[in-house]
Design a protein around this motif. Structure first.
Motif, PDB file in Angstrom:
ATOM      1  N   ALA A   1      -4.444  -2.573   6.661  1.00  0.00           N
ATOM      2  CA  ALA A   1      -4.002  -1.490   7.542  1.00  0.00           C
ATOM      3  C   ALA A   1      -4.482  -1.741   8.971  1.00  0.00           C
ATOM      4  O   ALA A   1      -3.786  -1.426   9.943  1.00  0.00           O
ATOM      5  N   ALA A   2      -5.659  -2.335   9.078  1.00  0.00           N
ATOM      6  CA  ALA A   2      -6.229  -2.552  10.414  1.00  0.00           C
ATOM      7  C   ALA A   2      -5.518  -3.656  11.172  1.00  0.00           C
ATOM      8  O   ALA A   2      -5.250  -3.532  12.361  1.00  0.00           O
TER       9      ALA A   2
ATOM     10  N   LEU B   1       0.254  -6.778  -5.308  1.00  0.00           N
ATOM     11  CA  LEU B   1      -0.759  -5.760  -5.567  1.00  0.00           C
ATOM     12  C   LEU B   1      -0.245  -4.421  -5.060  1.00  0.00           C
ATOM     13  O   LEU B   1       0.057  -4.280  -3.878  1.00  0.00           O
ATOM     14  N   VAL B   2      -0.134  -3.460  -5.947  1.00  0.00           N
ATOM     15  CA  VAL B   2       0.412  -2.152  -5.599  1.00  0.00           C
ATOM     16  C   VAL B   2      -0.727  -1.133  -5.575  1.00  0.00           C
ATOM     17  O   VAL B   2      -1.355  -0.862  -6.602  1.00  0.00           O
ATOM     18  N   ARG B   3      -0.949  -0.569  -4.407  1.00  0.00           N
ATOM     19  CA  ARG B   3      -2.031   0.409  -4.273  1.00  0.00           C
ATOM     20  C   ARG B   3      -1.482   1.832  -4.359  1.00  0.00           C
ATOM     21  O   ARG B   3      -0.603   2.218  -3.591  1.00  0.00           O
ATOM     22  N   THR B   4      -2.044   2.597  -5.321  1.00  0.00           N
ATOM     23  CA  THR B   4      -1.618   3.991  -5.503  1.00  0.00           C
ATOM     24  C   THR B   4      -2.647   4.975  -4.939  1.00  0.00           C
ATOM     25  O   THR B   4      -2.378   6.167  -4.844  1.00  0.00           O
ATOM     26  N   GLY B   5      -3.853   4.498  -4.690  1.00  0.00           N
ATOM     27  CA  GLY B   5      -4.921   5.391  -4.247  1.00  0.00           C
ATOM     28  C   GLY B   5      -5.650   6.093  -5.377  1.00  0.00           C
ATOM     29  O   GLY B   5      -6.587   6.852  -5.142  1.00  0.00           O
ATOM     30  N   ARG B   6      -5.247   5.827  -6.624  1.00  0.00           N
ATOM     31  CA  ARG B   6      -5.910   6.519  -7.746  1.00  0.00           C
ATOM     32  C   ARG B   6      -7.384   6.143  -7.839  1.00  0.00           C
ATOM     33  O   ARG B   6      -8.232   6.990  -8.157  1.00  0.00           O
ATOM     34  N   TYR B   7      -7.692   4.880  -7.573  1.00  0.00           N
ATOM     35  CA  TYR B   7      -9.100   4.475  -7.628  1.00  0.00           C
ATOM     36  C   TYR B   7      -9.892   5.076  -6.465  1.00  0.00           C
ATOM     37  O   TYR B   7     -11.063   5.445  -6.618  1.00  0.00           O
TER      38      TYR B   7
ATOM     39  N   ASP C   1       0.862  -1.191   0.000  1.00  0.00           N
ATOM     40  CA  ASP C   1       0.000   0.000   0.000  1.00  0.00           C
ATOM     41  C   ASP C   1       0.897   1.239   0.000  1.00  0.00           C
ATOM     42  O   ASP C   1       1.046   1.932   1.009  1.00  0.00           O
ATOM     43  N   ILE C   2       1.467   1.501  -1.166  1.00  0.00           N
ATOM     44  CA  ILE C   2       2.443   2.592  -1.312  1.00  0.00           C
ATOM     45  C   ILE C   2       1.798   3.929  -0.955  1.00  0.00           C
ATOM     46  O   ILE C   2       2.435   4.802  -0.351  1.00  0.00           O
ATOM     47  N   ALA C   3       0.547   4.079  -1.290  1.00  0.00           N
ATOM     48  CA  ALA C   3      -0.125   5.360  -1.073  1.00  0.00           C
ATOM     49  C   ALA C   3      -0.276   5.652   0.430  1.00  0.00           C
ATOM     50  O   ALA C   3       0.022   6.758   0.887  1.00  0.00           O
ATOM     51  N   ARG C   4      -0.730   4.664   1.184  1.00  0.00           N
ATOM     52  CA  ARG C   4      -0.832   4.886   2.635  1.00  0.00           C
ATOM     53  C   ARG C   4       0.542   5.083   3.254  1.00  0.00           C
ATOM     54  O   ARG C   4       0.714   5.874   4.168  1.00  0.00           O
ATOM     55  N   PHE C   5       1.520   4.355   2.743  1.00  0.00           N
ATOM     56  CA  PHE C   5       2.866   4.439   3.297  1.00  0.00           C
ATOM     57  C   PHE C   5       3.496   5.805   3.036  1.00  0.00           C
ATOM     58  O   PHE C   5       4.031   6.446   3.931  1.00  0.00           O
ATOM     59  N   LEU C   6       3.383   6.260   1.788  1.00  0.00           N
ATOM     60  CA  LEU C   6       4.066   7.517   1.437  1.00  0.00           C
ATOM     61  C   LEU C   6       3.267   8.752   1.839  1.00  0.00           C
ATOM     62  O   LEU C   6       3.862   9.809   2.072  1.00  0.00           O
ATOM     63  N   ARG C   7       1.962   8.628   1.865  1.00  0.00           N
ATOM     64  CA  ARG C   7       1.151   9.814   2.125  1.00  0.00           C
ATOM     65  C   ARG C   7       0.085   9.514   3.186  1.00  0.00           C
ATOM     66  O   ARG C   7      -1.117   9.558   2.923  1.00  0.00           O
ATOM     67  N   PRO C   8       0.525   9.258   4.408  1.00  0.00           N
ATOM     68  CA  PRO C   8      -0.451   8.984   5.473  1.00  0.00           C
ATOM     69  C   PRO C   8      -1.333  10.195   5.739  1.00  0.00           C
ATOM     70  O   PRO C   8      -2.447  10.065   6.232  1.00  0.00           O
ATOM     71  N   GLU C   9      -0.822  11.377   5.383  1.00  0.00           N
ATOM     72  CA  GLU C   9      -1.632  12.586   5.546  1.00  0.00           C
ATOM     73  C   GLU C   9      -1.612  13.369   4.238  1.00  0.00           C
ATOM     74  O   GLU C   9      -0.640  13.330   3.498  1.00  0.00           O
ATOM     75  N   ALA C  10      -2.684  14.104   3.972  1.00  0.00           N
ATOM     76  CA  ALA C  10      -2.744  14.920   2.754  1.00  0.00           C
ATOM     77  C   ALA C  10      -2.195  16.310   3.041  1.00  0.00           C
ATOM     78  O   ALA C  10      -2.130  16.753   4.182  1.00  0.00           O
ATOM     79  N   SER C  11      -1.804  16.990   1.998  1.00  0.00           N
ATOM     80  CA  SER C  11      -1.376  18.377   2.150  1.00  0.00           C
ATOM     81  C   SER C  11      -2.195  19.228   1.196  1.00  0.00           C
ATOM     82  O   SER C  11      -2.743  18.738   0.218  1.00  0.00           O
ATOM     83  N   ASP C  12      -2.243  20.520   1.509  1.00  0.00           N
ATOM     84  CA  ASP C  12      -3.067  21.423   0.702  1.00  0.00           C
ATOM     85  C   ASP C  12      -2.517  21.650  -0.692  1.00  0.00           C
ATOM     86  O   ASP C  12      -3.217  22.155  -1.567  1.00  0.00           O
TER      87      ASP C  12
ATOM     88  N   GLY D   1      -3.565   8.971   1.877  1.00  0.00           N
ATOM     89  CA  GLY D   1      -3.622   7.620   1.357  1.00  0.00           C
ATOM     90  C   GLY D   1      -3.763   7.548  -0.147  1.00  0.00           C
ATOM     91  O   GLY D   1      -4.128   6.504  -0.686  1.00  0.00           O
ATOM     92  N   GLU D   2      -3.479   8.663  -0.817  1.00  0.00           N
ATOM     93  CA  GLU D   2      -3.564   8.688  -2.285  1.00  0.00           C
ATOM     94  C   GLU D   2      -2.335   9.391  -2.849  1.00  0.00           C
ATOM     95  O   GLU D   2      -1.958  10.473  -2.380  1.00  0.00           O
ATOM     96  N   LEU D   3      -1.719   8.815  -3.848  1.00  0.00           N
ATOM     97  CA  LEU D   3      -0.594   9.475  -4.513  1.00  0.00           C
ATOM     98  C   LEU D   3      -1.121  10.437  -5.568  1.00  0.00           C
ATOM     99  O   LEU D   3      -2.147  10.171  -6.190  1.00  0.00           O
ATOM    100  N   PRO D   4      -0.410  11.538  -5.790  1.00  0.00           N
ATOM    101  CA  PRO D   4      -0.852  12.463  -6.843  1.00  0.00           C
ATOM    102  C   PRO D   4      -0.533  11.913  -8.233  1.00  0.00           C
ATOM    103  O   PRO D   4       0.339  11.065  -8.397  1.00  0.00           O
ATOM    104  N   ASP D   5      -1.239  12.416  -9.224  1.00  0.00           N
ATOM    105  CA  ASP D   5      -0.963  12.047 -10.610  1.00  0.00           C
ATOM    106  C   ASP D   5       0.490  12.341 -10.944  1.00  0.00           C
ATOM    107  O   ASP D   5       1.068  13.339 -10.489  1.00  0.00           O
TER     108      ASP D   5
END
Lengths: 345, 345, 345, 345
Positions: free
Chosen positions: A315-316, A227-233, A174-185, A194-198
């Motif tokens: 994650a849980a 399975l690699v999760r990017t958060g795009r979906y 879950d690369i997206a949760r790992f790299l971006r546990p929090e969003a930024s403005d 939990g989502e990577l940017p385009d």
């Protein structure tokens, strides 16, 4: 083709954006698996899974929780008609309204409904077959593309050959949760936590750091289905498709081909339309990582998977491995297949 | 509908061939599961499977051998066009011959093949969804058929709701090998050893005797996914389809509805087109057992499964239970789904 | 339904935008042709054309110039998937690239290409059949809609019944050139000269003034096939589809139903998606003029016609009448048909 | 290819059944029209029709009687799945039963029905486009087949280019009525009066004698659209399809290529599946006359036409010429098209 073997870079910054041909030639040469499983091979890296691996994978099941990793198949999908890829058209041959009106002509009060579908095999959650991509006219295992896929379909590596193969140990990264546990403005495309940017290119370093952070259930090795999760979906679920099919997206960097090769994974799937980062990492390019991993490496690729419920569960409980059963439909000669992958934890 | 509850016969010889309406009304009344899982239920007997059952099923895996239980999906299938059910039409959007001819317009030597399919959802190996059959205008759980399945599809019990449900313990009942270990010269339809002749109605007694003979791994109970092998598909492999889709066939007797009900199985699949014996056991009838088990009992039915390799393996090692993973494609509103079921032993 | 006959208004300004039900009921009552051609009728106003009319129409041909009035049928069409209406998907069963590669297996050097299509019958230039629209549950000639069109198609008024009917005198009313010979800067939707802006409702007065201005070759009467040009397709050719299918558009006012009825025209076609003005002339409405003219009047309607070349020719020579041959494909039970209409001048 | 020009025989008995290659090479050489209409040509012999010819054809209309020359388009057609050619599958997107049940969600009582079709373009009455057949890898006008027809369709001679071309003088040659005004008991395939038996090869002499017998309205010359009736469809109407699609059939002899060439006809259509006699006139052959007339001569061919009503009318009044309007659907890149041809007398 190049004959001098050069070790391809695994650092995206070291890519020459103006020379995809050189990088592709080098990576193809370095990571090619032709003849590794014989001249008649039709399965590529799916050969890495054996029965013992499958038995171990079944042994991972603890609770018996079943997760469907499929998106829906209907007209509300992301397809926009690019190269005639539409969303599925599902129509009825018989309906309950007809049955209720007594119009079906069957005896003793039986009534029925029946249906048909017309759809591209890669319209929603899918596997790319080994005949889906060619490198300079050559298909998987070194065969001329024109000898393999005609208008009658894939005569050699049709996806029906993999009908019982894709059963094994799944690992979620879950690369997206790992790299971006929090969003930024400041995220240009409204990627939430939990989502990577385009345009974010997942690197070998990212993959390895994620494995390290997620812990021992995430170790990746021979025969695994990754399975690699990017958060795009996840973002599409929040805001609508908005270019999901064919637009910009996070995804694997071209430079991860080496990691995909040396880990000897059996297959890789992501929650994006195109598996690799978009825009691609060369100025004038189209899906260059596909060109390495499918025809040269023999890797089966999954796209448009729905990893949301599974990722939340991982994650849980902190357990990122599971039994994965994801057989293609054995459509004779197909170069792709819709699939409803099942993870069991 | 009848309100006096009569215990339906489980002896085919006791059926009045001229009165399907009475027998159907009695069986519907006796075996109806409406509201058993609440008024909103969309899964019927699939509710009998729970996570604990799935975990036990995963525990049955020993060798890790994977069996695809699917027939092929192509134009060489058995369909003859009855009620617009055709074989699948698979066509290519892009081919290797085009790529080899340099006609695709992609950069850096990448080429591709892509494909589409048009097919009835019940053209080959399939699940019948709960919206597939109605009893006197009523669908599963007591809903009016016209409220459930319109030309927009099944609005209530679409097969997408079962997307993660069909994972559990599979049990093979190889009735054909049990009843006919050897062939005789007198069989009208050339059924070989291990194949039942057309028109053979499998009875409750047959099912119970087969379980007894096959031994403890064949015990059938709540939440199991039962596969009944008649040998009809084996004959088609030998001699061609020859009426496989819609013609005479061995299959379950109408009188097995009681056994299907009291064993509390989650789903049943066979290697025939129509699940039940054909010609049906009434003079003027069409699939009367469907009329009981789908709309009244809420049973999910599989048809046209390929049980050959699995059956040979079970006969060889004497183990008739396994993990079965057979998820439908989540086609929104579908009343059936193609499936590539996977058994893992 | 209302039984008091009220003369419907032909002035759009007199419509009560909040009460479509009343206006529809009045117009349906006033313009209903049920039983005019017998209780078994399947053709509606196409009955107005007889052989003598067809012979006269053939007599209009002077130069022998042939005009196709069809838009293209391909994936670049205007459809956006509304109610599963997609653009056509055309795929190849055999190709020249395969033939050139020697892969087809035919003798003596013959090779071939072959193709299939999947398309909504109303995806591009089309006729609406009489089973396409219902008024309060009633189809053409007063038949209950549910008795006419089931999931098996139109059992009564299928478009195949009109297979030889649509041959007659065509008349072009180029309302757009007549009303807007020059463009102005203030048009909200960039309608150029010879194009009506979106939302423009063509009135009976407009039709009559156009006929007067175009001269005697534009006289409209019994059995004529009337083509109304709005210029909407011309704008699409200039700027892209931009809402052509289902968005705002010029078109006939609801109040032209009376003119359509009393002129006894056989059929009417326009260059727009929806024949009538959009947004419709009531606050909460959907295609109310359809509801009058198809099920009540029995009028066959053409949509998405390409009138550009014909209109230019008519403007050049001042002759607005011609032989029109526009047969539907006799698709059994269809409620619409693609068509390539031919005008011969 | 042969460069020595030999005059091909027009006597079927003089054909060497073992050497199709030689006869094909000779006929191709003798009757080739490449570059006759320029290097960019997309229409072939349709160029023989000009506006003056169309005006004369319109002048043939006397009574205004309109004849549809189309068979039906539905699942009851003759196709058996050869090379994935199926019968049309027509399904509904919305129905009257749904509308009657109040399930459509439209305002003010409007309801609707809508439909889709999936079909091979050559499933029923049709035109073969110029990209349909190749001769030794070469398409019409001398272009390499692989440059013309890819999996994206016919890039050069797609049938859309003929959208306004096929309007002209039609001539019916009712060979079956001429040669077999009465039936005999000895016909192997039960051909009735007015029907040719399977395998009957229509010769140049037959064509010329028929024209002579039918009288001056049957004269055939430049730009004519010639309809040849064999009676094969009449037999199908009497006894069922029985091999109509792809089985034995009467049809044109290979040796009529010369007549087709020197008469300068614009197009030819028959009431059979395959235009030419079947079995073909060589021992190991497949449609050799196609190989001459489509890629070499540039002739547009119609197949599976319904000539019954027209032929009865011509027999009754002795007039065999008429206006024929038979435009293809302009499906972009298609190599064939369904058509509902209209003859007006």
């Amino acid at each position: 083709m190049s004959t001098t073997r050069t070790t391809p870079t695994e650092d995206p910054a070291a890519l020459d954006r103006t020379d995809p041909e050189r990088h592709i030639a080098e990576a193809a040469e370095a990571y090619r698996n032709w003849s590794r499983w014989g001249d008649d091979d039709r399965l590529g890296t799916l050969n890495f899974i054996d029965d013992a691996e499958r038995a171990r994978a079944a042994g991972l099941v603890r609770r018996g929780a079943s997760f469907s990793l499929s998106q829906s198949f209907d007209m509300d999908g992301p397809q926009l008609g690019w190269r005639r890829r539409t969303n599925p058209v599902h129509t009825m041959l018989d309906t309950g309204t007809d049955a209720a009106a007594g119009l079906q002509g069957f005896p003793h009060g039986i009534g029925g409904a029946d249906d048909v579908i017309a759809m591209p095999l890669q319209c929603s959650t899918q596997w790319d077959g080994l005949g889906h991509i060619f490198d300079r006219g050559i298909a998987w295992n070194g065969r001329p593309a024109g000898d393999v896929v005609t208008s009658s379909g894939d005569q050699v590596t049709g996806i029906e050959h993999a009908r019982s193969a894709i059963v094994g140990r799944g690992v979620l990264l879950d690369i997206a949760r790992f790299l971006r546990p929090e969003a930024s403005d400041t995220d240009a495309d409204n990627a939430a936590a939990g989502e990577l940017p385009d345009g974010y290119a997942i690197t070998t370093a990212d993959l390895e750091a994620c494995i390290e952070a997620q812990g021992p259930t995430s170790a990746v090795g021979r025969g695994d289905l990754v399975l690699v999760r990017t958060g795009r979906y996840a973002r599409a679920l929040r805001e609508g498709w908005n270019g999901y099919a064919g637009g910009p997206s996070p995804g694997l960097s071209f430079t991860t081909a080496g990691w995909l090769h040396r880990t000897e994974v059996a297959a890789v799937a992501t929650d994006t339309w195109g598996f690799e980062v978009r825009p691609n990492e060369f100025d004038d390019a189209f899906q260059p990582l596909h060109q390495i991993v499918i025809p040269n490496m023999g890797l089966t690729i999954g796209e448009m998977w729905n990893l949301e419920a599974l990722a939340a569960d991982c994650a849980a409980d902190g357990v990122y491995e599971f039994l994965l059963v994801a057989p293609p439909l054995p459509i004779t000669g197909a170069v792709g297949s819709p699939v409803n992958p099942i993870a069991v934890k």
